[in-house]
Each structure stands twice: as structure tokens, then as C-alpha cells.
Design a protein around this motif. Sequence first.
Motif, PDB file in Angstrom:
ATOM      1  N   ASP A 124       0.514 -32.809  34.700  1.00  0.00           N
ATOM      2  CA  ASP A 124       1.325 -33.027  35.908  1.00  0.00           C
ATOM      3  C   ASP A 124       0.687 -34.065  36.829  1.00  0.00           C
ATOM      4  O   ASP A 124       1.383 -34.901  37.421  1.00  0.00           O
ATOM      5  CB  ASP A 124       1.514 -31.702  36.650  1.00  0.00           C
ATOM      6  N   ASP A 125      -0.636 -34.038  36.947  1.00  0.00           N
ATOM      7  CA  ASP A 125      -1.322 -35.026  37.787  1.00  0.00           C
ATOM      8  C   ASP A 125      -1.155 -36.433  37.225  1.00  0.00           C
ATOM      9  O   ASP A 125      -0.956 -37.393  37.980  1.00  0.00           O
ATOM     10  CB  ASP A 125      -2.813 -34.683  37.893  1.00  0.00           C
ATOM     11  N   LEU A 169      12.100 -21.761  28.931  1.00  0.00           N
ATOM     12  CA  LEU A 169      11.174 -22.787  28.461  1.00  0.00           C
ATOM     13  C   LEU A 169      10.439 -22.371  27.197  1.00  0.00           C
ATOM     14  O   LEU A 169      10.016 -23.227  26.422  1.00  0.00           O
ATOM     15  CB  LEU A 169      10.175 -23.128  29.573  1.00  0.00           C
ATOM     16  N   THR A 170      10.295 -21.068  26.973  1.00  0.00           N
ATOM     17  CA  THR A 170       9.601 -20.634  25.766  1.00  0.00           C
ATOM     18  C   THR A 170      10.456 -20.802  24.514  1.00  0.00           C
ATOM     19  O   THR A 170       9.959 -20.648  23.397  1.00  0.00           O
ATOM     20  CB  THR A 170       9.142 -19.168  25.879  1.00  0.00           C
ATOM     21  N   ASP A 171      11.750 -21.086  24.693  1.00  0.00           N
ATOM     22  CA  ASP A 171      12.600 -21.378  23.540  1.00  0.00           C
ATOM     23  C   ASP A 171      12.408 -22.806  23.034  1.00  0.00           C
ATOM     24  O   ASP A 171      12.913 -23.164  21.974  1.00  0.00           O
ATOM     25  CB  ASP A 171      14.081 -21.178  23.891  1.00  0.00           C
ATOM     26  N   ALA A 229       8.278 -30.913  20.495  1.00  0.00           N
ATOM     27  CA  ALA A 229       8.940 -32.167  20.853  1.00  0.00           C
ATOM     28  C   ALA A 229       9.738 -32.022  22.140  1.00  0.00           C
ATOM     29  O   ALA A 229       9.708 -32.908  23.008  1.00  0.00           O
ATOM     30  CB  ALA A 229       9.850 -32.624  19.709  1.00  0.00           C
ATOM     31  N   ALA A 230      10.455 -30.908  22.281  1.00  0.00           N
ATOM     32  CA  ALA A 230      11.290 -30.714  23.466  1.00  0.00           C
ATOM     33  C   ALA A 230      10.435 -30.559  24.727  1.00  0.00           C
ATOM     34  O   ALA A 230      10.785 -31.091  25.794  1.00  0.00           O
ATOM     35  CB  ALA A 230      12.179 -29.484  23.276  1.00  0.00           C
ATOM     36  N   GLY A 267      10.370 -35.408  33.375  1.00  0.00           N
ATOM     37  CA  GLY A 267      10.386 -34.713  34.653  1.00  0.00           C
ATOM     38  C   GLY A 267      11.435 -33.622  34.735  1.00  0.00           C
ATOM     39  O   GLY A 267      11.757 -33.142  35.828  1.00  0.00           O
ATOM     40  N   SER A 268      11.969 -33.193  33.584  1.00  0.00           N
ATOM     41  CA  SER A 268      12.962 -32.121  33.572  1.00  0.00           C
ATOM     42  C   SER A 268      12.356 -30.797  34.022  1.00  0.00           C
ATOM     43  O   SER A 268      13.055 -29.919  34.531  1.00  0.00           O
ATOM     44  CB  SER A 268      13.547 -31.965  32.159  1.00  0.00           C
ATOM     45  N   PHE A 269      11.079 -30.656  33.819  1.00  0.00           N
ATOM     46  CA  PHE A 269      10.316 -29.498  34.271  1.00  0.00           C
ATOM     47  C   PHE A 269       8.860 -29.915  34.270  1.00  0.00           C
ATOM     48  O   PHE A 269       8.487 -30.941  33.684  1.00  0.00           O
ATOM     49  CB  PHE A 269      10.543 -28.272  33.370  1.00  0.00           C
TER      50      PHE A 269
END
Length: 494
Positions: A59-60, A4-6, A10-11, A19-21
Amino acid sequence: MTDLTDLGIAAIRDGVRAGSFSAREVADAFITKVSRAKALNAFLVETPDHALAAAKSADDARAAGEALKPLAGVPIGMKDLFCTAGVATTAASHILEGFVPPYESTVSQKLWDAGAGMLGKLNMDQFAMGSSNETSAFGDVISPWRRADGSNAALAPGGSSGGSSAAVAARLCAGATGTDTGGSIRQPAAFTGISGIKPTYGRCSRWGTIAFASSLDQAGPIARDVRDCAIMLAAMAGYDAKDATSLKLDVPAWEAGLNPSMAGKRVGIPREYRVDGGPAEIDALWQQGIDWLRDAGAEIVEVSLPHTKYALPAYYIIAPAEASSNLARYDGVRYGLRDLPEGAGLQDMYAATRADGFGAEVKRRIMIGTYVLSAGFYDAYYTQAQKVRTLIARDFEAAWEKCDVLLTPTAPSAAFALGEKSADPLAMYLNDVFTVPSSLAGLPAMSVPGGVDAAGLPLGLQIIGRALDEQGVLNAGLALEQRAGFTARPEAWW
């Protein structure tokens, strides 16, 4: 799953929305990476709680079916020049060590309102004075890059926003704030292979940002690419009644307006930016940039900015003069360091506090600034420098009759080794030779990575635009970015 740090701004934004993560997963990944990168000395203060709280809000909101904010789930770094309520803000100077602001800068508040989370405060050149991030009272920032010649020399990440550039290049944050007085967003971006934009003077509020040179300082984003810069700048910009220099204008939809086509556009090549004896690699990259923009549909025209050679001398009179006035407030009376020798009077306290609190470069600029503002030299130096500034601005106005944007190198070389130029202030100041003129004129300008030198270090190309034409600058930057296809990144050693 991709690390995820890559992912850039925008991504991350799009992935959280889809909701991909979760935003929490993103925050955890960056917090862990920051904690393991102490060797870079990029962060002065780590604020994982702030990043986690912003992630929870994102997230909430998604779980409740609410619309997400523009930067929901995006963790960023905050240059230590921006005051952050309840979090130490020092401008990387001993004289402000321990200062915790009770208020939030306008730029940082806008970013929090947009949903971003703060991973921490980023190291920088003290009071934003420097081009290598070697003047911080809390140690040098180390670039994540290394030369490919095996020398393993520690390299400068640029300055003054060196902590920001190092953190973004090392994937410690998705983006970071910077400030640009004479090139301090663009040069660090060029040194570390990322993008950064200085908007038109007045686009971003200066309220709550510790001042260096008030007529030059301007906040802007440092990020992985042009699109990320457009997204972050839109969150940072906007009118602020608390800042008399703030422009009362709507913030354009820069991301939506991104277009890499240069059809119908004229790109100016200023002949005065060709420096005799400069590295051949810089000229070669510049020519490559010209070819890329021509391929994108642009017409290439030569223009003249005849007063360019006077820009650096004028800048290094005006900026120190304003610094000497701005830094007079640090006297040990109200906040920050107080050095009070036994039996000392008020004047002794002033002298001891400022002598102990300010670093060598800050003292140098205060002394220069005080000298050029003194009664006997004000007209000879400061007044003349302001006249030159007007002439430089007029040069740009004349150029806009022939072109829409200008293309130049960002810096006269790739990153140099720490300590290589610190003993020679004039050699250090020359790092700003390509960036200072647009700062004096208050114009938007951007650096994008164009390639690498023989040692495998990044080189940047600079786009300069008309006042308020950030869109044109971003579009030209995107055209360069797509054709350069720059994918080089530092190998992790930290």
C-alpha cells in the motif's frame, strides 16, 4: 464488494494495482478467515504480522507511485517444510518441535522479495512422508470437502502438502507452497479441486527446505487455477548457487506465455496407466480429458511407457534410502528434541530421541532405507532401483519422439476418509501410482480439476511434459481448465 477471500492470486494482484481495494483489506480478510478455520487444522503457526507488514509495504508503494512487486498484496501459506527465519519450522515432526530457524529458505525468500505476505506455516505429513496428511505429529488435516451422500466422514486432503491444499481449497489463502517428491503437490490438488504444478527438478532451489529424498524433492505452487500457478511459480523459481542441483537458467515468463490452443500439439496417452479394476469414473474423466484436448486442436496418440509398473517399487526403495541418510542428522545433539534419560550415554540419547521424536511412518521409511543401503543388500535393492529409474526416464524420452505432453489421471480415486487406508501402507502408497514415474524422471507435471465423482468429490487430470517445458504443461492445463469449467467448491462447515 466480492468477498476478497474468493479472489485468487491474479485477481488480488490486479485489484491492488488498480486500487480496487487495498492490500491491507485483503490481508485482514484472510487473517480473519484463517482464525475461524481451526477445525481444518491446516495451519500450525499463524503469522498475521508478516502478512500485514507485506500489505503495508504494498500500500505504501502504491501511494508513493512506485511500481508494485509481482506478488504485492498477495497473502499465501507456507508449507512447514520451508525454513522461515524467526518462525517455527517443524516439518510437522515432534523431533523438530520448537525449532526456530535463524535463516530463510531460498524459495520463501524469493516469495517475500516478490511482495507476498505469509499468513502462517501449513500442516503436512511428517517430513513429507504420507499421502493423506495423517502422519503429522500435530494432528490430521481435515479436507474442507464432504461427500454428498450425507455420511459426513472426515476426508483426507491428500499428502504430504495436505495443509496447503486444504487452505487453498477453503479460501484461507490465495496460494500456498508445496513440495512434491512422488506426487505431494499433484495428488492433494486433485483431492481438493484446485491446481498444482511440480516443475522440472532443479527449477526451484532446495536450499533451506527440510530434505526428505534429495534427488526427488521439488518445490512448487498450489493455487486456485493454472494462471495463479504460473504467477507463483515464476516467483519461486530461479538459480541458487547454494543448491548444487539448481538449474542455472533464466525463469521464463510463464504467465505471458499462457495459450490454451493445442493446435499442432500431440498428446500422448500411455497405455500402461490404465489400471485394471480402477473406478470407472477415473477412466470416464480421462476420456473426457482426451476429448477436451482434441477439441483444443491436439492430435491424440497412444504411447507406451513399458517400465511404469516398476516405478512404485523403485520409488519406495530410492526415497526411503535417501530419507534414512537425510534424517540421520536429527539426533538430539544440535537442535530440536533431546531425550536424555537419567544416567544415559550418547547412544542411549540418540535412541531415545529418535524413538520419541519420529512418527511411525518416518520410522518405517528410515528402517526400509537403512536396510536397502546395508552392505548385504545395497546392490540387490538400491542399485537395481536406480537402474529401473534410468529405464523409466528412457521410456519418457522415447515417448517425446511421438508426443509433446502426456495426459493421465492424477490419482486412482477421489479423496478417501481419514483412517480408511492408514492401517495398510501398501494401499496408501498406491495413491502415487500415476505421479511417481514423472518424479523419478524429474519431469514437470501438473494437476488440474476435471470434474467430480458420484459423491460430489473432485477428480484431477495430470499433464506431464518434457524437462523444462513448464510452459507446455501450463498451456495444456489451461486448455483442460477452460473446457472443464470446474466451479465446484466445498460448502463451509468449519
